[in-house]
Write an enzyme that holds these catalytic residues in place. Structure first.
Site, PDB file in Angstrom:
ATOM      1  N   LYS A 125      44.406  27.989  44.750  1.00 30.10           N
ATOM      2  CA  LYS A 125      45.545  28.716  44.921  1.00 30.10           C
ATOM      3  C   LYS A 125      45.664  29.314  46.530  1.00 30.10           C
ATOM      4  O   LYS A 125      47.159  29.722  46.701  1.00 30.10           O
ATOM      5  CB  LYS A 125      46.475  29.668  43.951  1.00 30.10           C
TER       6      LYS A 125
ATOM      7  N   ARG B 218      49.584  38.624  34.913  1.00 30.35           N
ATOM      8  CA  ARG B 218      48.423  37.982  33.787  1.00 30.35           C
ATOM      9  C   ARG B 218      48.942  37.620  32.194  1.00 30.35           C
ATOM     10  O   ARG B 218      47.441  36.575  31.656  1.00 30.35           O
ATOM     11  CB  ARG B 218      47.367  37.573  34.874  1.00 30.35           C
TER      12      ARG B 218
ATOM     13  N   ARG C 101      31.436  24.503  44.765  1.00 30.80           N
ATOM     14  CA  ARG C 101      31.722  25.560  45.925  1.00 30.80           C
ATOM     15  C   ARG C 101      30.357  26.037  46.155  1.00 30.80           C
ATOM     16  O   ARG C 101      29.196  26.309  45.691  1.00 30.80           O
ATOM     17  CB  ARG C 101      32.343  26.129  45.126  1.00 30.80           C
TER      18      ARG C 101
ATOM     19  N   ARG D  52      27.131  30.993  44.566  1.00 26.56           N
ATOM     20  CA  ARG D  52      27.607  32.715  43.543  1.00 26.56           C
ATOM     21  C   ARG D  52      27.394  32.566  42.591  1.00 26.56           C
ATOM     22  O   ARG D  52      27.333  30.986  41.779  1.00 26.56           O
ATOM     23  CB  ARG D  52      29.497  32.684  43.613  1.00 26.56           C
TER      24      ARG D  52
ATOM     25  N   ARG E  62      35.695  31.599  32.300  1.00 25.47           N
ATOM     26  CA  ARG E  62      36.138  32.190  32.524  1.00 25.47           C
ATOM     27  C   ARG E  62      37.681  31.551  32.813  1.00 25.47           C
ATOM     28  O   ARG E  62      39.433  32.125  32.178  1.00 25.47           O
ATOM     29  CB  ARG E  62      36.012  32.538  34.533  1.00 25.47           C
TER      30      ARG E  62
END
Length: 289
Positions: free
Chosen positions: A94, A170, A205, A234, A245
């Site tokens: 996104k 959301r 990532r 992270r 999530r």
């Protein structure tokens, strides 16, 4: 207005852009609809600002592929200011698509976290309300968030240039509250990426702590051994945490998408970014025609 609340922690898991291995074929399933999956989580609050290096990298990426120039913004849409909403799970790509859309159409790119911080800094009425909740360590309720969003969309740059709401609303309550506040969009864009692909994107990532640039160990690893050695992952970019999530993300997706049935466009997000962008642009051009 509903008083559901938004969670800071969730929104910090917003997407980064990655190119997947083998793009899937693009196949429209209905008029102005391109494949389907899901959309938004139940909670969201302060969205951490994208660091400057990340934004600069995305902008350079889009410009190198001739996705946006200053002149194209003025020419597209015959002067109509686009009002757009884009949604997608963490790591759906996104962020990259937002940069491309902003560059091409000249719209104001808006995230809820940035709008909240700006309202607090400006000392607006809703900003003061938000600050009271934040200072008390409480979640900011939807009615305050909607007030912040409505005020921002009424500002001259959004009225004149159009806007791109990034990942908001959301929840169905937020979508209804926006409608009640008189906020309508021209196009609701949803990036459809299967969960297993999202997990792969997130787990691979890595971030360069010195430059802020994001790499992916499979799709875009650094060529420099020195950079590779200092990359960091992270703490929430683990398979267990990203699945949590995604569960939050899927909790309200269908209901939110249902609020925008007439203007909804779903794009297969596992394709190469250039292909995804092309499909998004076709959808936007259609509503601006």
């Amino acid at each position: 207005m509903m008083k559901s609340v938004l969670s800071i922690a969730f929104f910090l898991g917003s997407a980064s852009a990655f190119t997947t291995t083998t793009p899937a074929a693009f196949a429209p399933t209905s008029t102005r609809t391109i494949h389907g999956n899901r959309h938004t989580p139940s909670n969201i609050v302060l969205h951490a600002s994208k660091n400057k290096q990340k934004i600069a990298s995305r902008t350079k990426w889009s410009e190198s592929r001739s996705y946006g120039t200053s002149s194209s913004s003025a020419d597209d849409g015959a002067g109509k200011a686009p009002k757009l909403i884009i949604a997608g799970a963490p790591a759906s790509g996104k962020g990259t698509q937002c940069e491309i859309i902003k560059e091409k159409y000249g719209v104001v790119h808006l995230s809820t976290g940035d709008m909240l911080r700006a309202a607090v800094a400006a000392g607006t009425d809703v900003g003061k309300q938000a600050k009271d909740f934040m200072d008390a360590g409480k979640l900011v309720p939807d009615e305050v968030i909607i007030g912040v969003v409505k005020d921002r969309l009424d500002e001259s740059d959004c009225v004149e240039s159009g806007w791109l709401l990034d990942g908001f609303p959301r929840t169905p309550a937020q979508a209804q509250a926006l409608a009640d506040a008189g906020v309508t969009a021209d196009c609701f864009i949803f990036l459809n990426v299967p969960d297993e692909v999202l997990v792969e994107r997130v787990v691979g990532r890595r971030t360069d702590p010195e430059t802020g640039k994001i790499y992916h160990m499979t799709f875009s690893p650094p060529e420099d051994e020195e950079i590779l050695a200092r990359l960091e992952q992270r703490s929430d970019d683990t398979e267990e945490k990203v699945k949590v999530r995604l569960e939050q993300f899927h909790a309200n997706v269908d209901a939110v998408k249902g609020s925008y049935t007439d203007i909804s466009v779903e794009v297969e997000g596992t394709q190469a970014p250039a292909v995804v962008s092309e499909n998004i642009m076709k959808s936007i051009e259609a509503v601006l025609a």
